[in-house]
Design an enzyme around this catalytic site. Structure first.
Site, PDB file in Angstrom:
ATOM      1  CE  LYS A 174      32.916  50.239  29.688  1.00  0.00           C
ATOM      2  NZ  LYS A 174      33.566  48.860  30.334  1.00  0.00           N
TER       3      LYS A 174
ATOM      4  NE  ARG B   7      37.007  52.909  33.685  1.00  0.00           N
ATOM      5  CZ  ARG B   7      37.296  52.560  32.434  1.00  0.00           C
ATOM      6  NH1 ARG B   7      37.217  53.629  31.552  1.00  0.00           N
ATOM      7  NH2 ARG B   7      37.303  51.283  32.011  1.00  0.00           N
TER       8      ARG B   7
ATOM      9  NE  ARG C  69      39.614  44.059  26.274  1.00  0.00           N
ATOM     10  CZ  ARG C  69      39.077  45.218  26.806  1.00  0.00           C
ATOM     11  NH1 ARG C  69      37.971  45.533  26.423  1.00  0.00           N
ATOM     12  NH2 ARG C  69      39.352  45.469  27.951  1.00  0.00           N
TER      13      ARG C  69
ATOM     14  NE  ARG D  77      42.839  47.454  27.119  1.00  0.00           N
ATOM     15  CZ  ARG D  77      41.858  47.749  27.677  1.00  0.00           C
ATOM     16  NH1 ARG D  77      41.148  47.778  26.572  1.00  0.00           N
ATOM     17  NH2 ARG D  77      41.674  48.263  28.669  1.00  0.00           N
TER      18      ARG D  77
ATOM     19  NE  ARG E  69      40.747  47.067  33.529  1.00  0.00           N
ATOM     20  CZ  ARG E  69      40.557  46.799  32.272  1.00  0.00           C
ATOM     21  NH1 ARG E  69      41.206  45.681  31.774  1.00  0.00           N
ATOM     22  NH2 ARG E  69      39.967  47.569  31.372  1.00  0.00           N
TER      23      ARG E  69
HETATM   24  P1  ADP Z   1      34.764  46.990  27.102  1.00  0.00           P
HETATM   25  O1  ADP Z   1      34.757  48.118  26.265  1.00  0.00           O
HETATM   26  O2  ADP Z   1      33.295  47.087  27.958  1.00  0.00           O
HETATM   27  O3  ADP Z   1      35.738  47.076  28.252  1.00  0.00           O
HETATM   28  P2  ADP Z   1      34.745  45.391  25.032  1.00  0.00           P
HETATM   29  O4  ADP Z   1      33.676  45.907  24.114  1.00  0.00           O
HETATM   30  O5  ADP Z   1      36.103  45.446  24.457  1.00  0.00           O
HETATM   31  O6  ADP Z   1      34.478  45.739  26.554  1.00  0.00           O
HETATM   32  O7  ADP Z   1      34.629  43.516  25.238  1.00  0.00           O
HETATM   33  C1  ADP Z   1      35.370  42.933  25.756  1.00  0.00           C
HETATM   34  C2  ADP Z   1      35.533  41.634  25.030  1.00  0.00           C
HETATM   35  O8  ADP Z   1      34.486  40.782  24.992  1.00  0.00           O
HETATM   36  C3  ADP Z   1      36.194  41.839  23.687  1.00  0.00           C
HETATM   37  O9  ADP Z   1      36.997  40.785  23.117  1.00  0.00           O
HETATM   38  C4  ADP Z   1      34.814  41.554  22.646  1.00  0.00           C
HETATM   39  O10 ADP Z   1      35.073  41.119  21.684  1.00  0.00           O
HETATM   40  C5  ADP Z   1      33.790  40.594  23.685  1.00  0.00           C
HETATM   41  N1  ADP Z   1      32.544  40.715  23.767  1.00  0.00           N
HETATM   42  C6  ADP Z   1      31.879  42.008  23.690  1.00  0.00           C
HETATM   43  N2  ADP Z   1      30.433  41.697  23.892  1.00  0.00           N
HETATM   44  C7  ADP Z   1      30.120  40.389  23.698  1.00  0.00           C
HETATM   45  C8  ADP Z   1      29.094  39.484  23.908  1.00  0.00           C
HETATM   46  N3  ADP Z   1      27.772  40.191  23.984  1.00  0.00           N
HETATM   47  N4  ADP Z   1      29.189  38.343  23.869  1.00  0.00           N
HETATM   48  C9  ADP Z   1      30.516  37.927  24.082  1.00  0.00           C
HETATM   49  N5  ADP Z   1      31.740  38.457  23.982  1.00  0.00           N
HETATM   50  C10 ADP Z   1      31.457  39.987  23.835  1.00  0.00           C
HETATM   51  P1  AMP Z   2      39.248  51.035  28.964  1.00  0.00           P
HETATM   52  O1  AMP Z   2      39.874  50.839  27.718  1.00  0.00           O
HETATM   53  O2  AMP Z   2      37.932  51.776  29.050  1.00  0.00           O
HETATM   54  O3  AMP Z   2      38.996  49.482  29.745  1.00  0.00           O
HETATM   55  O4  AMP Z   2      40.357  52.035  30.086  1.00  0.00           O
HETATM   56  C1  AMP Z   2      41.688  51.309  30.304  1.00  0.00           C
HETATM   57  C2  AMP Z   2      42.263  52.136  31.559  1.00  0.00           C
HETATM   58  O5  AMP Z   2      42.221  53.531  31.099  1.00  0.00           O
HETATM   59  C3  AMP Z   2      41.079  51.907  32.883  1.00  0.00           C
HETATM   60  O6  AMP Z   2      41.471  50.747  33.828  1.00  0.00           O
HETATM   61  C4  AMP Z   2      41.752  53.242  33.487  1.00  0.00           C
HETATM   62  O7  AMP Z   2      43.026  53.051  34.052  1.00  0.00           O
HETATM   63  C5  AMP Z   2      41.973  54.282  32.359  1.00  0.00           C
HETATM   64  N1  AMP Z   2      40.707  55.002  32.084  1.00  0.00           N
HETATM   65  C6  AMP Z   2      40.332  55.011  30.924  1.00  0.00           C
HETATM   66  N2  AMP Z   2      38.965  55.922  31.126  1.00  0.00           N
HETATM   67  C7  AMP Z   2      39.028  56.368  32.394  1.00  0.00           C
HETATM   68  C8  AMP Z   2      38.171  57.361  33.360  1.00  0.00           C
HETATM   69  N3  AMP Z   2      37.401  58.030  32.586  1.00  0.00           N
HETATM   70  N4  AMP Z   2      38.819  57.519  34.485  1.00  0.00           N
HETATM   71  C9  AMP Z   2      39.971  57.049  34.693  1.00  0.00           C
HETATM   72  N5  AMP Z   2      40.359  56.370  34.266  1.00  0.00           N
HETATM   73  C10 AMP Z   2      40.078  55.714  33.047  1.00  0.00           C
END
Ligand code: ADP
Ligand code: AMP
Length: 214
Positions: free
Chosen positions: A13, A88, A127, A160, A171
């Site tokens: 995302k 969420r 990541r 992280r 999660r």
């Molecule tokens: P989210 O925001 O949904 O938690 P991220 O955008 O941070 O996910 O992506 C999670 C991990 O996967 C990151 O390390 C990112 O670089 C990698 N990633 C994102 N999209 C892809 C893809 N299409 N293929 C492989 N790896 C990806």
């Molecule tokens: P993210 O960076 O989007 O993966 O979010 C990391 C963490 O932040 C999540 O696992 C939740 O604990 C918290 N968080 C982020 N966005 C929300 C939301 N909209 N509602 C509740 N918790 C959130």
């Protein structure tokens, strides 16, 4: 244009939201980033959010909704935004809809980045995040030029705490219970679009672009 990114943690995302934000010149708003910035700055909100985030749980709606509504009321959001990690829960989505409809407005697209659970654990353990500027990398799929150092700002990258496999499993459970129902919620409003998030990042973006330019 107002866009919501849906998908499991690690689905991509944030990766896609950043690209959309760059191309359409709208702010990328990540509630996770807002919480992490507060944790880094040692604010009261940050301390409270951390208790939940470390356990892989959601931060309570009361805290999250206020922050988001304040953020989208800012001047730079006048022409739209891309929300990443919000809503969420169904109550979060309802509050957002209500706030927008009071201004005669609504969300244009909810884009679901679809990735099965078995790909997620690998993505998350690879990541690497920059707590300083918010950039995200992957050791295999999006590596930095110098290992462990942010290409954008030169600071050190971290894994992280909540990306460790035990927390990722929790999660994912929370995602299926509380967030996945949003897919039906936005389908019911006829604004849901799904993309295959297992493709290469560039391909996923092409698919999203085709949706937003249709
Ligand atoms: P989210 O925001 O949904 O938690 P991220 O955008 O941070 O996910 O992506 C999670 C991990 O996967 C990151 O390390 C990112 O670089 C990698 N990633 C994102 N999209 C892809 C893809 N299409 N293929 C492989 N790896 C990806
Ligand atoms: P993210 O960076 O989007 O993966 O979010 C990391 C963490 O932040 C999540 O696992 C939740 O604990 C918290 N968080 C982020 N966005 C929300 C939301 N909209 N509602 C509740 N918790 C959130």
């Amino acid at each position: 244009m107002k866009i919501i990114m849906l998908g499991a943690p690690g689905a991509g995302k944030g990766t896609q939201a950043k690209r959309i934000a760059d191309k359409w010149k709208i702010p990328h708003i990540s509630t996770g980033d807002i919480f992490r910035a507060n944790i880094k700055n040692g604010t009261e909100l940050g301390m409270e959010a951390k208790k939940y985030m470390d356990q892989g749980a959601l931060v309570p709606d009361e805290l999250t909704v206020k922050i988001l509504l304040d953020r989208v009321a800012a001047k730079d959001c006048e022409n739209g935004y891309v929300l990443d990690g919000f809503p969420r829960t169904i109550p979060q989505a309802e509050v957002l809809d209500k706030a927008l409809s009071e201004m005669g407005d609504s969300i244009d697209y909810a884009i679901n980045v679809d990735v099965p659970d078995d790909s997620i654990i690998n993505r998350m353990s690879g990541r690497r995040a920059c707590v300083s500027c918010g950039a995200t990398y992957h050791i295999e799929f999006a590596p930095t030029k110098t290992e462990g150092i942010c290409d954008r700002c030169g600071k050190e990258l971290i894994l992280r705490d909540d990306d460790k496999p035990e927390t990722v499993k929790k999660r994912l459970m929370v995602y299926h219970e509380q967030t996945q129902p949003l897919i039906d919620y936005y389908a019911g409003k006829n604004i849901l679009k799904s993309v295959d998030g297992t493709k290469d990042m560039k391909e996923v973006f092409k698919d999203i672009q085709a949706i937003l330019e249709a």
